[in-house]
Design an enzyme around this catalytic site. Structure first.
Site, PDB file in Angstrom:
ATOM      1  N   LYS A   1      21.665 -17.141 -17.681  1.00  0.00           N
ATOM      2  CA  LYS A   1      23.085 -16.774 -17.693  1.00  0.00           C
ATOM      3  C   LYS A   1      23.713 -17.122 -19.043  1.00  0.00           C
ATOM      4  O   LYS A   1      24.389 -16.286 -19.661  1.00  0.00           O
ATOM      5  CB  LYS A   1      23.847 -17.498 -16.574  1.00  0.00           C
ATOM      6  CG  LYS A   1      25.319 -17.113 -16.496  1.00  0.00           C
ATOM      7  CD  LYS A   1      26.078 -17.995 -15.529  1.00  0.00           C
ATOM      8  CE  LYS A   1      26.430 -19.319 -16.153  1.00  0.00           C
ATOM      9  NZ  LYS A   1      27.365 -20.126 -15.326  1.00  0.00           N
TER      10      LYS A   1
ATOM     11  N   ASP B   1      27.594 -15.003 -12.988  1.00  0.00           N
ATOM     12  CA  ASP B   1      28.192 -16.286 -12.626  1.00  0.00           C
ATOM     13  C   ASP B   1      28.668 -16.200 -11.178  1.00  0.00           C
ATOM     14  O   ASP B   1      28.386 -15.226 -10.474  1.00  0.00           O
ATOM     15  CB  ASP B   1      29.319 -16.654 -13.585  1.00  0.00           C
ATOM     16  CG  ASP B   1      30.548 -15.762 -13.451  1.00  0.00           C
ATOM     17  OD1 ASP B   1      30.510 -14.785 -12.667  1.00  0.00           O
ATOM     18  OD2 ASP B   1      31.562 -16.047 -14.115  1.00  0.00           O
TER      19      ASP B   1
END
Length: 299
Positions: free
Chosen positions: A168, A186
């Site tokens: 991420k 997220d």
């Protein structure tokens, strides 16, 4: 940096969104005294129909949030990398309020790698989990100094080798510092794409793979920003502002939140509700007000 509405007081603030974005939100949130109709049950759809609906949602969000952007303040890839690591388990606002002092003291990987751990911990304490984060920052800074000539690498396989950097974080850095398309999964992104029935996956990497298959690569980075913006401003986790949502007709989860337009408008956050954003130094096209520095009481 001053932006539209920057001189208004917080108490007297009014929604600062203008243009197409304002028109879509106002239309969705227009007062209606008639009883709200119960949402129709969402009918099963083919994969092709879902893909078409997903792409239409992306187009609609692009009109609502033409100014969507990463909500971490940064001036170079190193600052974005550090800020993204710090953003775990806290808000971007808190990170943005903390990083000015951090980068003033440690502007380069070489500086941060040589930091006294206790001093680094004290600066980043407001972001939470400061000991673990300080360990990651010291480790990644040393790796950048020793293995990459003090430069943040522009390849995912190199970034994920750095301490504290997962997929991420790597996608955030690649998409926003290097222009390499990527989906950033997220909590907001994962919640909304499941709510919209684009995927049923819970694992971030599986979510990323399935969403990447729906959209052209050129859309990946901006799609991530638009979805996160929508999740933070309108499609909240516990109480979505359904009655003020410009994509309500396309949402299988319509009705999970407040459907009354006037009540829903009161749930809007950040620039949608006339409040400061998360960045202390937002981009010039951001229609809201900058956030306040740490210690001013403006959270």
């Amino acid at each position: 940096m001053k932006t539209a509405g920057a001189t208004k007081s917080a108490g007297a603030a009014k929604p600062a969104v203008t243009g197409k974005a304002a028109a879509k939100v106002v239309k969705a949130a227009k007062a209606d005294t008639a009883p709200q109709k119960a949402p129709r049950p969402w009918k099963p759809e083919s994969h092709l129909a879902m893909v078409r609906r997903a792409r239409r949602i992306n187009r609609e969000l692009a009109e609502v949030y033409p100014y969507a952007h990463p909500e971490l303040d940064f001036r170079n890839p190193f600052e974005l990398l550090v800020a993204t690591v710090l953003s775990a388990q806290t808000t971007d606002l808190r990170v943005n309020q903390t990083t000015p002092a951090l980068f003033a003291k440690y502007p380069t990987p070489e500086d941060m790698a040589a930091a006294v751990p206790e001093q680094l911990e004290e600066i980043i304490r407001p972001t939470g989990f400061f000991r673990a984060k300080a360990k990651s920052l010291l480790g990644l800074s040393a790796a950048l100094r020793d293995d990459f000539g003090g430069q943040v690498p522009g390849r995912l396989e190199d970034l994920v080798r750095l301490p504290g950097v997962g997929r991420k974080t790597a996608n955030v850095v690649l998409g926003n510092a290097f222009g390499v398309p990527g989906i950033t999964v997220d909590t907001h992104f994962g919640r909304l794409v499941r709510r919209w029935k684009w995927t049923e996956q819970e694992d971030p990497e599986k979510v990323e793979a399935e969403i990447c298959a729906i959209f052209p690569k050129s859309e990946w980075t901006m799609l991530s920003h638009r979805v996160v913006f929508h999740g933070r401003r309108i499609c909240h986790s516990r109480k979505p502002a359904c009655g003020a949502c410009p994509i309500a007709p396309l949402c299988p989860a319509y009705g999970e939140g407040e459907t009354d337009p006037e009540k829903a408008k009161k749930l809007l956050k950040y620039e949608m509700g006339g409040y400061p954003g998360q960045r202390l130094a937002p981009p010039p096209d951001y229609p809201g007000r900058p956030a306040a520095p740490l210690g001013t009481g403006d959270e």
